[in-house]
Write a protein that holds these residues in place. Structure first.
Motif, PDB file in Angstrom:
ATOM      1  N   PRO A  97       0.781  -1.237   0.000  1.00  0.00           N
ATOM      2  CA  PRO A  97       0.000   0.000   0.000  1.00  0.00           C
ATOM      3  C   PRO A  97       0.819   1.297   0.000  1.00  0.00           C
ATOM      4  N   VAL A  98       1.997   1.288   0.584  1.00  0.00           N
ATOM      5  CA  VAL A  98       2.752   2.540   0.672  1.00  0.00           C
ATOM      6  C   VAL A  98       3.540   2.810  -0.610  1.00  0.00           C
ATOM      7  N   LYS A  99       4.328   1.832  -1.011  1.00  0.00           N
ATOM      8  CA  LYS A  99       5.161   2.036  -2.213  1.00  0.00           C
ATOM      9  C   LYS A  99       4.448   1.660  -3.506  1.00  0.00           C
ATOM     10  N   LYS A 100       3.276   1.092  -3.397  1.00  0.00           N
ATOM     11  CA  LYS A 100       2.499   0.663  -4.567  1.00  0.00           C
ATOM     12  C   LYS A 100       3.256  -0.338  -5.423  1.00  0.00           C
ATOM     13  N   GLU A 101       4.041  -1.192  -4.783  1.00  0.00           N
ATOM     14  CA  GLU A 101       4.767  -2.207  -5.545  1.00  0.00           C
ATOM     15  C   GLU A 101       4.016  -3.533  -5.524  1.00  0.00           C
ATOM     16  N   LEU A 102       4.147  -4.258  -6.628  1.00  0.00           N
ATOM     17  CA  LEU A 102       3.539  -5.571  -6.716  1.00  0.00           C
ATOM     18  C   LEU A 102       4.413  -6.585  -5.991  1.00  0.00           C
ATOM     19  N   VAL A 103       3.832  -7.395  -5.117  1.00  0.00           N
ATOM     20  CA  VAL A 103       4.609  -8.426  -4.416  1.00  0.00           C
ATOM     21  C   VAL A 103       4.006  -9.791  -4.741  1.00  0.00           C
ATOM     22  N   PRO A 104       4.630 -10.543  -5.655  1.00  0.00           N
ATOM     23  CA  PRO A 104       4.005 -11.797  -6.093  1.00  0.00           C
ATOM     24  C   PRO A 104       4.031 -12.917  -5.060  1.00  0.00           C
ATOM     25  N   ARG A 105       5.171 -13.095  -4.386  1.00  0.00           N
ATOM     26  CA  ARG A 105       5.299 -14.277  -3.525  1.00  0.00           C
ATOM     27  C   ARG A 105       4.840 -13.988  -2.111  1.00  0.00           C
ATOM     28  N   MET A 106       4.150 -14.955  -1.527  1.00  0.00           N
ATOM     29  CA  MET A 106       3.607 -14.763  -0.187  1.00  0.00           C
ATOM     30  C   MET A 106       4.709 -14.416   0.814  1.00  0.00           C
ATOM     31  N   GLN A 107       5.831 -15.161   0.732  1.00  0.00           N
ATOM     32  CA  GLN A 107       6.878 -14.954   1.736  1.00  0.00           C
ATOM     33  C   GLN A 107       7.514 -13.561   1.639  1.00  0.00           C
TER      34      GLN A 107
ATOM     35  N   LEU B 119      19.275 -28.348 -25.623  1.00  0.00           N
ATOM     36  CA  LEU B 119      19.408 -27.209 -26.519  1.00  0.00           C
ATOM     37  C   LEU B 119      20.493 -26.273 -26.000  1.00  0.00           C
ATOM     38  N   ALA B 120      20.409 -25.901 -24.771  1.00  0.00           N
ATOM     39  CA  ALA B 120      21.361 -24.932 -24.237  1.00  0.00           C
ATOM     40  C   ALA B 120      21.282 -24.916 -22.723  1.00  0.00           C
ATOM     41  N   ILE B 121      22.210 -24.218 -22.129  1.00  0.00           N
ATOM     42  CA  ILE B 121      22.157 -23.980 -20.693  1.00  0.00           C
ATOM     43  C   ILE B 121      21.533 -22.607 -20.471  1.00  0.00           C
ATOM     44  N   GLY B 122      20.624 -22.510 -19.540  1.00  0.00           N
ATOM     45  CA  GLY B 122      20.038 -21.212 -19.243  1.00  0.00           C
ATOM     46  C   GLY B 122      18.530 -21.291 -19.166  1.00  0.00           C
ATOM     47  N   SER B 123      17.937 -20.279 -18.558  1.00  0.00           N
ATOM     48  CA  SER B 123      16.485 -20.246 -18.437  1.00  0.00           C
ATOM     49  C   SER B 123      16.037 -18.804 -18.306  1.00  0.00           C
ATOM     50  N   GLU B 124      14.759 -18.590 -18.611  1.00  0.00           N
ATOM     51  CA  GLU B 124      14.219 -17.249 -18.405  1.00  0.00           C
ATOM     52  C   GLU B 124      13.343 -17.285 -17.159  1.00  0.00           C
ATOM     53  N   THR B 125      13.191 -16.175 -16.496  1.00  0.00           N
ATOM     54  CA  THR B 125      12.255 -16.153 -15.369  1.00  0.00           C
ATOM     55  C   THR B 125      10.953 -15.525 -15.831  1.00  0.00           C
ATOM     56  N   THR B 126       9.889 -15.997 -15.238  1.00  0.00           N
ATOM     57  CA  THR B 126       8.589 -15.533 -15.720  1.00  0.00           C
ATOM     58  C   THR B 126       7.936 -14.535 -14.782  1.00  0.00           C
ATOM     59  N   PHE B 127       8.512 -14.326 -13.614  1.00  0.00           N
ATOM     60  CA  PHE B 127       7.930 -13.312 -12.727  1.00  0.00           C
ATOM     61  C   PHE B 127       8.980 -12.808 -11.788  1.00  0.00           C
TER      62      PHE B 127
END
Lengths: 595, 127
Positions: A97-107, B119-127
């Motif tokens: 709420p303060v910084k308006k940042e998205l926080v995806p992971r619960m932890q 194919l290769a070494i490496g990965s992309e992150t999705t979030f």
């Protein structure tokens, strides 16, 4: 055992259920079947996750993504994106709420990350209605240890060394209580669990019973072994239907597995539990009244001694512990007293669960180590005060507690420090108040509650609280007189010293703490006939203070009867002939400009 | 007669834990099956099912299976990324049900990269 690649844990605590989480669950199950994913994904219904403010909530593993405010309409998109294609859905995530940042992971969400879960260790992780999931998280292992390889004295010593104190509010050392009862003479003894949670705004026990009922049962069996009891009762109020339902399921499952009943785990120890539903009288949370209520009589306290450890239920030696206390017991037995008592302060060990509510962003259930400051709970975990209002006070301990002002916000939460402020730790209700809360009004609110709930047996409580309530009502109505504050104080100390039970002894606390920290507010009401928080209706004039008015027009938009005239760059004017005194304008004004 | 003994409790715990460990974050290997439209069209759902069956059949623990979107190389789908804890991720391409089972046995369980499908070494992150 079937393997699922993803688990969707949807919260079904009372909070989330009331915001429709069961409909969301239904939509999820249908959508999974429609897409042929039902064998890859497991849907788990959990007890209260704790973050009630943003319910219905769901956590998807293995990523640990936290989704909030879900509706059945969100479900098809969520399943397609997250489950099928592995793209977590940002628009359903939590925003700080303060910084308006998205926080995806619960932890990573502060609300969760800063908590230490012991009593609530299984909340939101297991399905409360499946005993196997509890067992998978070391469930009943402590009971096995206690029944098969520990003596009564060893259990009691472990409990004493752990430093666990009663979580119902008074903070009496649990191990000592058990020791008294173990030493008491008698063949028949009882283990009781107090789930008669009655403080306004408190829901710790309910959440534990809903999220992890087996932990409470396991704690009770261990207590039974310690004192030599074979029958237990859980006193829980009928107003908690979901908690009662889950407890019933848990008891049935435990009996089926032989974890309750005769010869538990082949240890030749017998113990069984029954639920007793209370009708909701606040005084029945008091130990002697609770026992009298179980006996089938009108719940009224009796003088002590004799203490329940010697003469309790049916005049037999009895221990009564709170839900949260029992939930801590298995962990102490399993991991040892030393593991438990490394956390906390010198005289308050372990963690405490608080139900944080009121004028705060992250309403919910939090568990923190003893000694955590109120500031951390309110600002870091709680996310601060909404609507740009100022923090004014926090009420701890419900009708028996008191208001702690801004100047003491760095007070650590432990039994001694909180008592020093005049409040009490209590069972863990924490109501946060901003500048629009009138302190005389709040004292009046709590006294109205205790006056209503007073059983009437002793005069100080029955008559004394009534006189105090009448004085407070007069003050909030603008009829306060010189000397009222002193009369209140005199009465308060007299009641504290002479009432029969804890209800009466502590009833004056809200009044005493508000006088101690907000005396000027009482004086403003009495001498100037003014309510500084702009809350007491009888003292409001419904006039706009031109010096404070920022000419924003919010009041005019909020007024339901068009009684407020306002134009851009003009101070608003209220037409008193049209005004119905609904206070909508006052609530909407960010500047406290309407008096 | 007691219905359960301490040993029975331990058995239940072990059995259920393989399923619930996923919620506690600890894992030895993570397999990501790419599920973009291109992946699904070329059979990624079947690859996923085969992988799940293999894990269930072998009773392997501490494995996370997850999905992600298109990896960007649509012509070589179905693709999957295998990450062993502490090692660099490896991307496999042109998969089918047999190949993913082989990769699971050799790489995830055995620890040896399956060179001919990699194919290769490496990965992309999705979030």
């Amino acid at each position: 055992m079937k393997m699922f690649r993803s688990h969707m844990l949807i919260c079904a605590g009372t909070g989330c259920v009331s915001s429709n989480s069961l409909k969301v669950r239904e939509a999820i199950q249908q959508e999974l079947i429609r897409r042929g994913l039902q064998d890859e994904v497991q849907v788990v219904t959990t007890g209260c996750n704790g973050f009630c403010a943003v319910g219905p909530v769901m956590v998807i593993y293995p990523e640990g993504i936290f989704y909030q405010k879900l509706t059945p309409e969100d479900v098809p998109f969520l399943i397609e994106e997250h489950i099928l294609k592995g793209r977590p859905v940002q628009k359903l995530m939590y925003t700080e709420p303060v910084k308006k940042e998205l926080v995806p992971r619960m932890q990573d969400i502060n609300f969760f990350g800063l908590q230490v879960l012991r009593a609530l260790r299984n909340r939101g992780i297991i399905d409360a209605e499946k005993i196997d999931e509890y067992v998978a998280r070391d469930g009943y292992a402590a009971m096995g240890k206690a029944l098969l390889s520990m003596t009564s004295d060893e259990i009691i010593n472990e409990m004493k060394e752990s430093g666990l104190r009663g979580r119902g509010g008074a903070g009496f050392p649990t191990g000592m209580k058990w020791e008294f009862c173990a030493r008491a003479k008698g063949d028949i003894k009882y283990v009781l669990c107090n789930g008669d949670e009655g403080d306004p705004g408190a829901f710790m026990d309910r959440s534990i019973l809903e999220a992890d009922p087996h932990a409470v049962l396991e704690g009770m069996v261990i207590a039974a072994k310690a004192i030599g009891s074979h029958q237990g009762y859980i006193y829980v109020r009928a107003e908690y239907p979901l908690a009662v339902q889950r407890l019933n399921i848990a008891i049935e499952q435990a009996r089926d597995y032989g974890l309750l009943g005769k010869n538990i785990l082949d240890s030749s120890f017998d113990f069984d539990v029954e639920i007793y539903q209370g009708a909701g009288a606040f005084v029945c949370g008091e130990e002697t009244a609770l026992m009298i209520s179980i006996e089938g009589r009108r719940g009224m306290p009796r003088p002590r001694p004799p203490f329940p450890a010697y003469q309790g239920l049916w005049r037999k030696p009895t221990i009564l512990n709170n839900v949260e206390t029992y939930a801590n017991v298995p962990q102490i037995i399993l991991n040892g007293a030393k593991w438990y008592n490394t956390l906390g302060t010198e005289r308050s060990k372990g963690t405490k669960v608080f139900a944080v509510t009121g004028a705060i962003n992250n309403i919910g259930l939090v568990e923190v180590p003893m000694g955590t400051s109120l500031r951390t709970i309110i600002y870091d975990i709680g996310g601060g005060i909404p609507n740009k209002r100022k923090f004014k006070a926090v009420q701890l301990g419900g009708p028996s507690g008191g208001c702690i002002p801004d100047s003491l916000i760095d007070t650590p939460v432990d039994y001694e420090s909180i008592t020093k402020t005049g409040a009490i730790m209590g069972s863990g209700g924490m109501v946060v108040m901003d500048e629009t809360t009138c302190m005389v009004g709040i004292a009046r609110f709590f006294l109205d509650f205790t006056q209503d709930e007073s059983c009437g047996k002793c005069t100080p409580c029955r008559v004394g609280t009534k006189i105090m309530l009448d004085i407070l009502t007069d003050i909030t109505a603008g009829k306060g007189k010189e000397g009222d504050i002193e009369t209140l104080e005199d009465l308060a100390y007299a009641i504290k010293n002479s009432a029969l039970c804890g209800l009466g002894n502590t009833a004056p606390n809200p009044v005493l703490t508000t006088i101690r920290y907000f005396r000027e507010e009482y004086e403003a009401h009495i001498k100037e006939k003014r309510c500084p928080a702009h809350s007491c209706l009888a003292l409001l004039r419904f006039e706009v203070n031109a010096e404070l008015c920022k000419m924003c027009g919010r009041c005019a938009k909020a007024c339901p009867v068009e009684a407020i005239a306002w134009e851009k760059k003009q101070v608003a004017v209220i037409d008193k002939a049209k005004c119905i005194k609904c206070k909508s304008c006052i609530t909407s004004c960010p500047f406290l400009a309407i008096e | 007669m007691p219905k359960l003994t301490l040993d029975d409790l331990k058995k239940i715990k072990e059995e259920v834990r393989t399923s619930t460990a996923l919620r506690e974050g600890g894992y030895q290997a993570k397999i990501t099956v790419h599920m973009g439209t291109c992946g699904i069209a070329s059979g990624a759902r079947k690859v996923m099912s085969a992988l799940m069956d293999e894990i269930t059949a072998t009773g392997t623990k501490d494995i996370i299976v997850t999905t992600s979107g298109c990896a960007g190389l649509c012509s070589r789908e179905p693709m999957a990324t295998v990450e062993i804890l502490g090692e660099a991720p490896v991307k496999y391409c042109d998969l089918n049900e047999e190949k993913i089972k082989e990769i699971f046995k050799e790489h995830v369980v055995g620890g040896k990269i399956v060179q001919q499908y990699a194919l290769a070494i490496g990965s992309e992150t999705t979030f």
